[in-house]
Enzyme design. Structure first.
Site, PDB file in Angstrom:
ATOM      1  N   ASP A  43     -14.160  14.433  33.614  1.00 30.39           N
ATOM      2  CA  ASP A  43     -13.653  15.308  32.923  1.00 30.39           C
ATOM      3  C   ASP A  43     -13.103  16.597  33.736  1.00 30.39           C
ATOM      4  OD1 ASP A  43     -16.936  16.531  30.862  1.00 30.39           O
ATOM      5  OD2 ASP A  43     -15.343  14.758  30.431  1.00 30.39           O
ATOM      6  N   ALA A  44     -13.274  16.490  34.729  1.00 33.20           N
ATOM      7  CA  ALA A  44     -12.339  17.488  35.886  1.00 33.20           C
ATOM      8  C   ALA A  44     -11.018  17.069  36.474  1.00 33.20           C
ATOM      9  CB  ALA A  44     -12.981  17.250  37.236  1.00 33.20           C
ATOM     10  N   SER A  92      10.306   8.662   3.699  1.00 35.06           N
ATOM     11  CA  SER A  92      10.130   7.514   2.719  1.00 35.06           C
ATOM     12  C   SER A  92      11.550   6.711   1.944  1.00 35.06           C
ATOM     13  CB  SER A  92      10.389   8.085   1.561  1.00 35.06           C
ATOM     14  OG  SER A  92      10.748   8.964   1.035  1.00 35.06           O
ATOM     15  N   LEU A  93      11.730   5.627   1.141  1.00 31.77           N
ATOM     16  CA  LEU A  93      12.620   5.369   0.446  1.00 31.77           C
ATOM     17  C   LEU A  93      13.637   5.956  -0.249  1.00 31.77           C
ATOM     18  CD1 LEU A  93      11.643   1.716   1.201  1.00 31.77           C
ATOM     19  CD2 LEU A  93      12.956   3.124   2.890  1.00 31.77           C
ATOM     20  N   GLU A 125      13.001  -7.624   1.061  1.00 30.54           N
ATOM     21  CA  GLU A 125      11.657  -8.314   0.849  1.00 30.54           C
ATOM     22  C   GLU A 125      10.768  -7.363  -0.093  1.00 30.54           C
ATOM     23  OE1 GLU A 125      11.893  -6.429   4.508  1.00 30.54           O
ATOM     24  OE2 GLU A 125      10.535  -4.732   4.378  1.00 30.54           O
ATOM     25  N   LYS A 127       8.582  -4.665  -2.058  1.00 28.66           N
ATOM     26  CA  LYS A 127       7.975  -3.466  -1.369  1.00 28.66           C
ATOM     27  C   LYS A 127       6.074  -3.604  -2.100  1.00 28.66           C
ATOM     28  CE  LYS A 127       8.399   1.828  -2.356  1.00 28.66           C
ATOM     29  NZ  LYS A 127       7.198   1.685  -2.239  1.00 28.66           N
ATOM     30  N   ASP A 129       2.726  -2.251  -2.662  1.00 29.05           N
ATOM     31  CA  ASP A 129       2.182  -0.795  -2.765  1.00 29.05           C
ATOM     32  C   ASP A 129       1.049  -0.278  -2.485  1.00 29.05           C
ATOM     33  OD1 ASP A 129       1.620   0.911  -4.942  1.00 29.05           O
ATOM     34  OD2 ASP A 129       2.204  -0.050  -6.945  1.00 29.05           O
ATOM     35  N   ARG A 148       0.876   8.068   7.029  1.00 29.42           N
ATOM     36  CA  ARG A 148       1.892   8.692   7.543  1.00 29.42           C
ATOM     37  C   ARG A 148       1.904  10.038   7.144  1.00 29.42           C
ATOM     38  NH1 ARG A 148       6.350   8.021   2.727  1.00 29.42           N
ATOM     39  NH2 ARG A 148       6.065   9.292   1.600  1.00 29.42           N
ATOM     40  N   GLU A 183       2.747  -1.526   5.777  1.00 28.13           N
ATOM     41  CA  GLU A 183       1.456  -1.353   4.461  1.00 28.13           C
ATOM     42  C   GLU A 183       0.012  -1.740   4.448  1.00 28.13           C
ATOM     43  OE1 GLU A 183       3.969   0.828   3.115  1.00 28.13           O
ATOM     44  OE2 GLU A 183       2.823   1.412   0.716  1.00 28.13           O
ATOM     45  N   TYR A 235       6.530  -4.335   8.377  1.00 27.19           N
ATOM     46  CA  TYR A 235       7.615  -4.242   8.141  1.00 27.19           C
ATOM     47  C   TYR A 235       8.905  -3.145   8.599  1.00 27.19           C
ATOM     48  CZ  TYR A 235       5.666  -0.653   5.037  1.00 27.19           C
ATOM     49  OH  TYR A 235       5.547   0.605   4.957  1.00 27.19           O
ATOM     50  N   LYS A 299      17.046  -3.372   3.469  1.00 27.06           N
ATOM     51  CA  LYS A 299      17.256  -2.847   4.647  1.00 27.06           C
ATOM     52  C   LYS A 299      18.622  -3.550   5.259  1.00 27.06           C
ATOM     53  CE  LYS A 299      13.224  -2.007   5.817  1.00 27.06           C
ATOM     54  NZ  LYS A 299      11.637  -2.841   5.713  1.00 27.06           N
ATOM     55  N   LYS A 323      13.836  -0.444  -7.446  1.00 26.06           N
ATOM     56  CA  LYS A 323      12.104  -0.769  -8.101  1.00 26.06           C
ATOM     57  C   LYS A 323      11.998  -1.862  -9.377  1.00 26.06           C
ATOM     58  CE  LYS A 323       9.373   2.193  -6.784  1.00 26.06           C
ATOM     59  NZ  LYS A 323       9.143   3.827  -6.832  1.00 26.06           N
ATOM     60  N   CYS A 428       8.354  32.039 -25.590  1.00 23.67           N
ATOM     61  CA  CYS A 428       7.747  31.474 -24.827  1.00 23.67           C
ATOM     62  C   CYS A 428       6.477  31.698 -24.778  1.00 23.67           C
ATOM     63  CB  CYS A 428       7.855  32.633 -23.453  1.00 23.67           C
ATOM     64  SG  CYS A 428       6.293  32.560 -22.254  1.00 23.67           S
ATOM     65  N   CYS A 431       3.838  34.575 -23.161  1.00 24.08           N
ATOM     66  CA  CYS A 431       4.450  35.680 -22.973  1.00 24.08           C
ATOM     67  C   CYS A 431       5.418  36.193 -23.863  1.00 24.08           C
ATOM     68  CB  CYS A 431       5.105  36.002 -21.077  1.00 24.08           C
ATOM     69  SG  CYS A 431       6.885  36.297 -21.771  1.00 24.08           S
ATOM     70  N   CYS A 446      12.021  30.086 -20.271  1.00 23.53           N
ATOM     71  CA  CYS A 446      12.039  31.907 -20.324  1.00 23.53           C
ATOM     72  C   CYS A 446      11.943  33.431 -19.713  1.00 23.53           C
ATOM     73  CB  CYS A 446       9.689  31.980 -20.190  1.00 23.53           C
ATOM     74  SG  CYS A 446       9.096  33.456 -20.152  1.00 23.53           S
ATOM     75  N   CYS A 452       5.931  37.417 -16.939  1.00 22.65           N
ATOM     76  CA  CYS A 452       4.708  35.656 -17.659  1.00 22.65           C
ATOM     77  C   CYS A 452       4.037  35.595 -16.934  1.00 22.65           C
ATOM     78  CB  CYS A 452       6.234  34.821 -17.596  1.00 22.65           C
ATOM     79  SG  CYS A 452       5.209  33.690 -18.138  1.00 22.65           S
TER      80      CYS A 452
HETATM   81  S1  IVH Z   1      10.901   0.585   4.763  1.00 21.13           S
HETATM   82  C1  IVH Z   1      12.427   4.496   6.327  1.00 21.13           C
HETATM   83  N1  IVH Z   1       9.363  -1.988   3.812  1.00 21.13           N
HETATM   84  O1  IVH Z   1       7.585   2.215   0.806  1.00 21.13           O
HETATM   85  C2  IVH Z   1      11.491   3.635   5.867  1.00 21.13           C
HETATM   86  N2  IVH Z   1       8.898  -0.188   3.778  1.00 21.13           N
HETATM   87  O2  IVH Z   1       9.268   4.012  -0.947  1.00 21.13           O
HETATM   88  C3  IVH Z   1      10.579   2.777   6.509  1.00 21.13           C
HETATM   89  N3  IVH Z   1       6.897   0.600   1.535  1.00 21.13           N
HETATM   90  O3  IVH Z   1       6.979   5.194   2.774  1.00 21.13           O
HETATM   91  C4  IVH Z   1       9.896   1.730   5.356  1.00 21.13           C
HETATM   92  N4  IVH Z   1       6.638  -2.161   1.412  1.00 21.13           N
HETATM   93  O4  IVH Z   1       5.089   3.478   2.929  1.00 21.13           O
HETATM   94  C5  IVH Z   1       9.655  -0.519   3.844  1.00 21.13           C
HETATM   95  N5  IVH Z   1       8.659  -3.861   2.806  1.00 21.13           N
HETATM   96  C6  IVH Z   1       8.956  -2.391   3.366  1.00 21.13           C
HETATM   97  C7  IVH Z   1       7.888  -1.256   2.200  1.00 21.13           C
HETATM   98  C8  IVH Z   1       7.793   0.134   2.183  1.00 21.13           C
HETATM   99  C9  IVH Z   1       6.630  -0.785   0.808  1.00 21.13           C
HETATM  100  C10 IVH Z   1       6.485   1.732   1.432  1.00 21.13           C
HETATM  101  C11 IVH Z   1       6.632   2.109   2.405  1.00 21.13           C
HETATM  102  C12 IVH Z   1       7.476   3.639   2.533  1.00 21.13           C
HETATM  103  C13 IVH Z   1       6.968   3.691   0.860  1.00 21.13           C
HETATM  104  C14 IVH Z   1       8.853   4.358   0.589  1.00 21.13           C
END
Ligand code: IVH
Length: 706
Positions: A43-44, A92-93, A125, A127, A129, A148, A183, A235, A299, A323, A428, A431, A446, A452
């Site tokens: 601890d110290a 995110s993307l 690749e 994505k 879920d 995240r 993921e 990934y 990418k 998507k 509205c 209100c 409104c 309101c």
């Molecule tokens: S690359 C800088 N690759 O999608 C961004 N993301 O909508 C790095 N996800 O937050 C992310 N499959 O949770 C990447 N093959 C994949 C993925 C992926 C799922 C998710 C990830 C990200 C989200 C964005």
């Protein structure tokens, strides 16, 4: 060894080195103590190192690391997870919804880089879920796993991640520091079995595999996580002590060699035609994969190009998610309700006979605005073949990912005879103020403003929401109740901070009320008190200004640094002209719509008075100006003439990522003018003002890019 130098004698470079060393030693010690139950320091010894770290940080506040040990909670608090500040933000993307968006993405990449013909190579690749997870390895040992969270700060789920078989505990041949990102997901088979088991036991069942994966990873008891069959695909990566490879594809291969599962459907594509072909292939295989995917991620393969492209506020410029189309279902529309949002927008909502769409029960869908109900798009064009939506209609519902369900189509053959066109209210509903549509705006709003009640309540709910003030014990439900409370009314944010005082002088206390007790009230006062000190970005976001989201607030806060500077600038600013306007517009990611909205809010008397009352209750924290040890951090630079090695956009983004401010005009405040061939009046003005003028190559040398 920096470890031997006393704190007073360290220079900046040694201090940075020493902070890095201490962060690593202390995080290892934390892991040994909390996760491995095998303390490696007394601890110290631990306290001495931690104190040394704080002393260095006090001397060199700019060098404080994002993963600073002084910010780290030793043990995960018992009522939740510890917080982890990501060394590299988890972003995110951006999304592409059709082939055109993909072509547009490729075009924007080339444009940013100033590239001509010749295909850029991209990886494509699935994505996945699930939910993203960052795994930190130091010297080959897994020391931390974090969700995240908000991208900057996630939850420490290390003990749970250790129970996942796909996640190696140790690595051989990895860089000293390696953050692997990927993921966590659950296969269809495992999901069905889990739900069957839960039903048998009378436990909670999950709506879909993603919810099941999230619920299983975020368990306070790792034993429960262990009993849930989670999987992991790698990934991406975060913090690294040395590069994994020169290409995205090679880096992923390296992760695979290190023992991670990587997705076998990852493919190299030269140009958009191949990317889209691979997207179609994955789409065809989708239903047979055995796990949920919701699109394809592209990418840029060359990591040097990725680095040049960099990031917007929350998404990389070098990647995009294409998507898949949404899943569909038919049901009856029972009613159309009008909700009033915090900015006064009247939003029609379809109340549906509950129906399952892609594993989730849907009973509401957004109807956007009156034109949408009438069968018209934003530009007056027909949508759904011009069919309007009426109460009683048989409608097709779809959802895409997290997005609120929408209505794709109407079956006119099943329309009841007495179904009448929907009449959108001109007042509205909350209100009764006039609701008007400004020119070019699809939304009717409104005009009641602060009077309101619906707007006021929504504003308050936004104020206490998670990304804003996030006051524990004060959620949407409590806010709604306080708003209508005769004894302790909360009509605007400032009122939250006078509650305790009002309660103290009241005869009948809040603790006597149903739903409240002495402990919960005391906790509420503490939670409110704590939030008087608030990060500037959260405060700005919490104001609920139209067009100003979390990302925008995160751009404004570091630019102005303090509330006073921000407030002063917004008060002074004139729309479309003047220095304060130019200044706000110089922020990468801030456009005229956002700037106008913020400035207008600050210049409306009633709004402004309400903001002032709020801020008088608070101690807004200073936002760190983007710290960077680059020689151009904090400098104001101007680019003029033709740039030969990069586009303007790249030059600007890069300078900003190094902490410089890029301005469009030369003034006495300019530190450096970068002049390319053909530079004219700006170069002359710089010379007159004695501003340092350098060439593009000199600039690149200065920032270490040559
Ligand atoms: S690359 C800088 N690759 O999608 C961004 N993301 O909508 C790095 N996800 O937050 C992310 N499959 O949770 C990447 N093959 C994949 C993925 C992926 C799922 C998710 C990830 C990200 C989200 C964005």
């Amino acid at each position: 060894m920096t470890a031997d130098i006393s704190v007073e004698k360290l220079n900046a470079e040694e201090a940075a080195q020493e902070l890095a060393r201490l962060a690593s030693v202390l995080s290892r010690a934390n892991a040994d103590y909390h996760q491995n139950d095998a303390p490696s320091l007394t601890d110290a010894e631990y306290d001495t190192l931690k104190r040394r770290n704080s002393e260095i940080e006090a001397r060199f506040p700019n060098l404080k690391r994002p993963d600073s040990p002084s910010e780290q909670v030793g043990a995960a608090p018992s009522d939740g997870f510890g917080k982890v500040t990501h060394a590299v933000r988890m972003l995110s993307l951006g999304n592409a919804f059709d082939d055109e968006d993909v072509a547009e993405f490729d075009k924007s990449v080339r444009k940013f880089l100033g590239l001509g013909a010749g295909a850029i190579r991209y990886t494509a690749e699935p994505k996945i879920d699930g939910l993203s997870l960052s795994l930190r390895y130091e010297n080959g040992t897994l020391i931390q796993a974090a969700t995240r969270g908000d991208g900057a700060v996630g939850e420490n789920v290390t003990a749970n991640a250790r129970t996942i078989a796909d996640i190696p505990q140790t690595l051989t041949g990895a860089p000293d520091v390696l953050e692997v990102r990927g993921e966590v997901y659950m296969s269809h088979e495992d999901f069905d079995a889990l739900n069957a088991r839960q039903t048998e036991r009378g436990g909670k069942t999950f709506a879909n595999p993603r919810n099941a994966a999230a619920g299983s990873l975020r368990q306070l008891d790792p034993e429960i996580t262990k009993s849930r069959p989670l999987k992991f695909f790698a990934y991406a990566w975060g913090d690294l002590s040395s590069p994994l490879a020169k290409q995205q594809s090679a880096a992923i291969e390296r992760l695979s060699d290190l023992g991670f599962q990587t997705n076998a459907l990852t493919k190299m594509c030269a140009g958009t035609a191949q990317m889209i072909a691979h997207y179609r292939e994955i789409e065809e295989k989708r239903s047979g994969l055995g796990y949920d995917i919701d699109g394809v991620v592209y990418k840029v393969d060359d990591l040097a190009l990725q680095a040049r492209l960099g990031f917007r506020s929350t998404t990389p410029r070098w990647a995009i998610a294409h998507k898949f189309h949404a899943e569909l279902a038919w049901t009856t529309l029972d009613a159309i309700d009008i909700q009033v949002g915090r900015t006064g927008a009247l939003s029609p909502v379809a109340r549906l006979k509950p129906v399952t769409v892609g594993g989730v029960v849907v009973s509401n869908a957004t109807l956007h605005n009156e034109d949408y109900i009438a069968g018209q798009g934003n530009k007056g064009e027909d949508i759904r073949g011009g069919k309007d939506i009426r109460v009683g209609d048989f409608v097709q519902v779809y959802r895409a990912g997290d997005v609120i369900p929408k209505i794709a189509d109407v079956d006119l053959g099943k329309r009841p005879d007495d179904a009448a066109p929907f009449v959108f209210p001109m007042q509205c509903p909350k209100c009764q103020s006039d609701a008007i549509r400004e020119e070019g705006d699809a939304v009717r709003r409104c005009t009641g403003g602060l009077i309101c009640p619906a707007q006021a309540v929504e504003k308050l709910k936004h104020f206490v929401s998670r990304a804003a003030f996030d006051i524990e014990g004060l959620g949407a439900k409590q806010i709604e109740a306080f708003y209508h409370d005769d004894q302790f009314p909360v009509k605007e944010p400032a009122d939250i901070f006078t509650l305790e005082e009002r309660n103290a002088s009241a005869l009948v206390k809040l603790s006597n009320r149903d739903g409240w007790g002495a402990t919960s009230v005391k906790k509420l006062w503490q939670a409110i008190e704590q939030k008087r000190e608030i990060p500037l970005a959260r405060l700005i976001f919490a104001l609920g200004i139209r067009h100003l989201g979390e990302a925008g607030s995160n751009l404004l806060a570091p630019h102005y640094g303090t509330w006073d500077a921000f407030e002063e600038a917004m008060t002074r600013a004139q729309i479309d002209q003047g220095r304060a306007w130019d200044d706000i517009m110089s922020i990468d990611g801030v456009g005229a719509v956002m700037a106008t909205s913020v400035i207008t809010t600050f210049q409306q008397d009633a709004e402004r008075a309400s903001i002032d009352r709020l801020v008088a209750q608070l101690r807004p924290q200073e936002a760190a100006k983007p710290t960077s040890d680059s020689p151009v951090a904090g400098k104001t630079v101007v680019f003029t003439g033709t740039l030969e090695r990069m586009t303007r956009a790249e030059a600007k983004a890069r300078a900003e990522s190094l902490g410089a401010k890029v301005s469009g005009s030369v003034s006495a405040k300019t530190d450096i003018l970068i002049a390319g061939p053909g530079a004219g009046s700006k170069a002359k003005k710089a010379t007159d003002l004695g501003v340092e003028t350098i060439s593009e190559d000199e600039w690149l040398a200065l920032i270490g890019a040559l």
